[in-house]
Design a protein around this motif. Structure first.
Motif, PDB file in Angstrom:
ATOM      1  N   GLY A  89       0.804  -1.210   0.000  1.00 14.94           N
ATOM      2  CA  GLY A  89       0.000   0.000   0.000  1.00 14.94           C
ATOM      3  C   GLY A  89       0.832   1.252   0.000  1.00 14.94           C
ATOM      4  N   ASP A  90       0.267   2.302   0.536  1.00 16.08           N
ATOM      5  CA  ASP A  90       0.873   3.614   0.416  1.00 16.08           C
ATOM      6  C   ASP A  90       2.011   3.903   1.386  1.00 16.08           C
ATOM      7  N   SER A  91       2.072   3.239   2.503  1.00 20.66           N
ATOM      8  CA  SER A  91       3.117   3.526   3.489  1.00 20.66           C
ATOM      9  C   SER A  91       4.440   2.892   3.066  1.00 20.66           C
ATOM     10  N   LEU A  92       5.493   3.687   3.057  1.00 21.55           N
ATOM     11  CA  LEU A  92       6.811   3.145   2.725  1.00 21.55           C
ATOM     12  C   LEU A  92       7.399   2.344   3.884  1.00 21.55           C
ATOM     13  N   LEU A  93       7.059   2.707   5.105  1.00 21.13           N
ATOM     14  CA  LEU A  93       7.640   2.064   6.274  1.00 21.13           C
ATOM     15  C   LEU A  93       6.558   1.621   7.268  1.00 21.13           C
ATOM     16  N   PRO A  94       5.685   0.713   6.853  1.00 24.90           N
ATOM     17  CA  PRO A  94       4.681   0.236   7.807  1.00 24.90           C
ATOM     18  C   PRO A  94       5.354  -0.567   8.922  1.00 24.90           C
ATOM     19  N   ALA A  95       4.666  -0.703  10.018  1.00 28.45           N
ATOM     20  CA  ALA A  95       5.192  -1.491  11.135  1.00 28.45           C
ATOM     21  C   ALA A  95       5.481  -2.917  10.654  1.00 28.45           C
ATOM     22  N   PRO A  96       6.562  -3.523  11.152  1.00 27.50           N
ATOM     23  CA  PRO A  96       6.879  -4.899  10.747  1.00 27.50           C
ATOM     24  C   PRO A  96       5.710  -5.870  10.921  1.00 27.50           C
ATOM     25  N   ALA A  97       4.924  -5.719  11.969  1.00 34.90           N
ATOM     26  CA  ALA A  97       3.774  -6.603  12.171  1.00 34.90           C
ATOM     27  C   ALA A  97       2.761  -6.458  11.034  1.00 34.90           C
TER      28      ALA A  97
END
Length: 143
Positions: A89-97
């Protein structure tokens, strides 16, 4: 190259390695199954030990790209090209979970977290990405 740029690049590289290491750890994958290139545009590749029933004979991989974020792909039989299945999706750095949840969705054939088309490529300044990755530097070994 100025000291500030080198410091930012080093912080980015260490943070990216730690971020990928945390994702790999949560997926049960060792860093020996990962390749990370912090040079612009940075990318990471995680070889997963899973195959999907709907694509027998093709290995699943997880990739991160500096302008697109995470996506899941199949390794072609020739080993040359990757066949992208879904983008997180749009987030480059989503949480690892969240990345782990995305992989679980891909494995289940669901599309709750993923999308079949790539997000609009983004150009985020290295310093901003380095700040987003700062929390993961402690997980890094060496780059």
């Amino acid at each position: 190259m100025t000291g500030a740029v080198m410091d930012t690049d080093h912080a980015f590289a260490r943070g990216l390695e730690g971020y990928v290491a945390e994702v790999a750890r949560l997926l049960g994958v060792g860093l020996e199954s990962c390749t990370i290139d912090p040079e612009p545009p940075a990318w990471a590749y995680l070889a997963l030990d899973w195959r999907l029933d709907r694509f027998p004979g093709l290995d699943l991989a997880l990739l991160w790209e500096e302008r697109l974020g995470w996506h899941a792909a199949l390794e072609s039989r020739t080993g040359e090209e990757l066949i992208t299945l879904a983008y997180l999706g749009d987030s480059l750095l989503p949480a690892p979970a969240e990345v782990v949840g995305f992989v679980a969705d891909v494995r289940a054939g669901e599309h709750r977290l993923g999308q079949p088309v790539p997000p609009q490529p983004r150009r985020v300044p290295r310093a901003e990405l380095a700040r987003g990755l700062a929390a993961y530097r402690e997980h890094a070994h060496t780059v």
